[in-house]
Structures are given as C-alpha cells and as structure tokens.
Design a protein around this motif. Sequence first.
Motif, PDB file in Angstrom:
ATOM      1  N   SER A 112     -64.951 -46.045  63.074  1.00 15.27           N
ATOM      2  CA  SER A 112     -65.475 -44.913  63.842  1.00 15.27           C
ATOM      3  C   SER A 112     -64.344 -44.339  64.674  1.00 15.27           C
ATOM      4  N   MET A 113     -64.520 -43.097  65.079  1.00 15.81           N
ATOM      5  CA  MET A 113     -63.587 -42.426  65.971  1.00 15.81           C
ATOM      6  C   MET A 113     -64.380 -41.553  66.932  1.00 15.81           C
ATOM      7  N   TRP A 189     -58.980 -47.563  70.283  1.00 15.60           N
ATOM      8  CA  TRP A 189     -59.951 -46.754  69.549  1.00 15.60           C
ATOM      9  C   TRP A 189     -59.592 -45.275  69.686  1.00 15.60           C
ATOM     10  N   PRO A 190     -59.425 -44.570  68.553  1.00 12.73           N
ATOM     11  CA  PRO A 190     -58.966 -43.177  68.638  1.00 12.73           C
ATOM     12  C   PRO A 190     -60.057 -42.232  69.131  1.00 12.73           C
ATOM     13  N   VAL A 191     -59.668 -41.348  70.029  1.00 10.98           N
ATOM     14  CA  VAL A 191     -60.574 -40.321  70.538  1.00 10.98           C
ATOM     15  C   VAL A 191     -59.843 -38.983  70.502  1.00 10.98           C
ATOM     16  N   PHE A 192     -60.435 -38.040  69.804  1.00 14.76           N
ATOM     17  CA  PHE A 192     -59.906 -36.676  69.756  1.00 14.76           C
ATOM     18  C   PHE A 192     -60.808 -35.790  70.617  1.00 14.76           C
ATOM     19  N   ALA A 388     -58.761 -28.558  64.717  1.00 16.63           N
ATOM     20  CA  ALA A 388     -59.377 -29.442  63.723  1.00 16.63           C
ATOM     21  C   ALA A 388     -58.349 -30.222  62.916  1.00 16.63           C
ATOM     22  N   ALA A 389     -57.131 -29.696  62.799  1.00 17.97           N
ATOM     23  CA  ALA A 389     -56.140 -30.303  61.906  1.00 17.97           C
ATOM     24  C   ALA A 389     -55.862 -31.774  62.226  1.00 17.97           C
ATOM     25  N   ALA A 394     -56.349 -37.464  60.491  1.00 12.06           N
ATOM     26  CA  ALA A 394     -56.726 -38.847  60.786  1.00 12.06           C
ATOM     27  C   ALA A 394     -57.751 -39.374  59.788  1.00 12.06           C
ATOM     28  N   VAL A 395     -58.712 -38.542  59.436  1.00 13.09           N
ATOM     29  CA  VAL A 395     -59.735 -38.946  58.457  1.00 13.09           C
ATOM     30  C   VAL A 395     -59.089 -39.136  57.085  1.00 13.09           C
TER      31      VAL A 395
END
Length: 398
Positions: A112-113, A189-192, A388-389, A394-395
């Motif tokens: 999850s992110m 944990w990555p958070v954008f 969004a890039a 990352a995905v």
Amino acid sequence: MRVVIIGVGTYGDVAPYTGLGARLREAGHEVTIAAHEPYAKLVTEGGLEHLPLPGDPLTALTGSLSISAFKEYGEQLVEGLAGIAERDADLLLLGVAGAPGLHVAEAMGVPSMGVHLQPIEPTGDFPPVLSLFQRSLGRWGNRRAARLAFESPVAGPVLVGLSTKMRAGLGLPPTTPRTLYRRRESMRWPVFHGVSPLVVPRPADWRPGLEITGYWWPLRPRGWQPDPVLRDFLASGPAPAFVGFGSLAGARAEEYTELAVRALRRAGLRGVLQTGLRGRMSDDVLGVGDVPHDWLFPRVTAVAHHCGGGTTGAGVRAGVPAVAVPVMNDQPFWASRLMALGVAPAAIPFRRLTPARLAAALSAAVTDPAYRQRAQALSARVSAEDGAAPVVEAVNRL
C-alpha cells in the motif's frame, strides 16, 4: 496491476483521485476507486470502476459533530473497508481518511501507499493540519502534537476502537496506534501528497518517502457542456465573483445564499453562487449546482470559498484572487497558505462571516491588482507541474 484507491469523504476528497486514477489507467493499470455512493457518478463518468462504501460522510459532518453520529458513520465505513479484503487487488492507495486500509492491505498481503490530499505528517513547519491547533506551537510542539495524533489512543478513542474491531474481523492480531505508526515509519511507508510544492513546500524535516508531487486534477465528466443559462449569464456582463461553501452548504442553503447575495450587492459585484440554491436570484446573481471548477474559475474575477484542498487548488490553477472563508478541519491551513502566497486578503473564519465582511474582502481581492498579479504568476508555475507522474512511476516500479 489491479489498483484500488480508497477515497473516503465528500466530493473534494474523491475528485482528485479521478485524475490520478485516469493517469494510472493510461499507464496500463486497472483502477477502482472506493468511495461513498453519492460520488459514484463522479468516478464512473471518468471511465473508472466505482466500489461503493457504506455510510454518508455529510451526515456525520452535519450531525452537530456528535460522537454518536461519527461513531455510526465510522462503524459503517469500517465494515465497507473490510470488504475490500475480499477483492482481487495488487495495490491499495490510501487517502488520509482511508488510513484503516493499512489493516486491509496487511490482511490481503499486498503493498500500500499513501495518496494524501493534506500534509498530516509531523513537521516543525506548521501545526497539525487536522487538529484544533491553528497557531504554531513552535517547531518541537508542532511535531509533537502531530505525532500524538498518530500514536495516542487519547487522540481518537472512537477510531482506535473501530480499528481494533476491524483487525479482529480481518483475522489480524491486536495492536496499538503507536506500534502501527512505528512500523509505518521504520519501513518508510511511501506517502505522496497531491498538492503543489509551490503551495506547500516540502518540509526539510520530513523523512525519505514523504513527497509533495503537485496537484492531481479532477477529470471533467465525459461530454460535459456548460448549462446555456450559465454561459449566457457569464457573457451578459462583467466577470462575476464566485461564492461557494463546499459540501456543507446544503445544510443551511437559504441562509448562506442570502448572506452571499447581500455581500455581492454591497460590493457592487455580479455573482455565481454555489451555496445550495440554484437559479436566478436576481439579474446579477445566479445559483448553480456542480460545475467543473477548472472551467468556471478562470471566468470569474475572484473566488470566495471554504478552502477545501481541492477548491483551493482549482483557484490557484485558475490564477484568480481568493477570499478565504475556512469552516473546519484542514480549511484554516489552506486559508493560511493562500494568505502567505499573497493571493488572498485576510481570511474570514466562517463563524464570523457577515455580509459586510465578505463584501469588504471581495472588494479588496478585486480592486487591488497585486492579488491578481501574484495569482497569475503562481498559476503559470503550478499548471506546468505533473503531480501524477511520481505516483505512476512508483506504481510501475512495483
């Protein structure tokens, strides 16, 4: 990959994920947005799959902020989120209010992110965005208060109880908020964050993995065209001011509409209102329903709004002066950012809003050219960003 975006909340909490979801779909991923039923059309008109979540967030928000209304909504929400564990998914993307999705991802055994619309991570730069603290507590105090919101059961006993119940239902062992937070931080944990770094510069004291990417712009509904009445109104005179109070406006639509009309008359401005009532209020005031802000805002002379994150971003993108009328939650934070950027005069807390104060602020925003000049300069830079890039990259790496 099969991606589920959990967009809990009202319109402004869901709309940005339609733009992000569309970019992920263009990159070859299957995208589903979990959102409450009133926002199903918002998702499906963007060509994305909608997964309904039970409960009505507006009921919880307008129920005098009572514990019982909030608890009932939370119980329905937790049940709906737990149901996501039964789906086939390879990745969960979680908004701020979708944080219980961490338990779901754990139960599913998938990564999850975070895809946050508010910068809630602890920092010394500003006080907690989603708390009662609206003044700086100093760098240490700001960080400590924000961390307590993550770690302390006292900060949200209802939420902690719901989380415990949710984990039991998913077959997961019990844990504590502090343990969850420390696990989250130890794994970075990555958070954008879907906001422009020009609006909220990335705090230097944030750990690696916390990124501010730029806005995720909502999709327009497919085939959308402006109502001829609105189009003709805009063309019939000087550019009007926009006045809107977000999803909560419908609760007291007549009162809010009357206040806005009186303010516009005092300021000598035409107006487009999104205050809950629709149709012609007079020759120079028109009430509208949902209209894409990216179409409407560039056509007005100023935007007076409640400072929801999405509306704030749309106003910045349009390059028009703002009048900040924050109501609750993260809205005072966004109001403070608009003032700091020099695109809005002093904010008016909603509880202190009067026709005279709104009229004075609108007049200042419209007549002082410095507000428009700064707004246009900021718009040019923000519009060039591709928020969004980094999320798509990352995905793809997964």
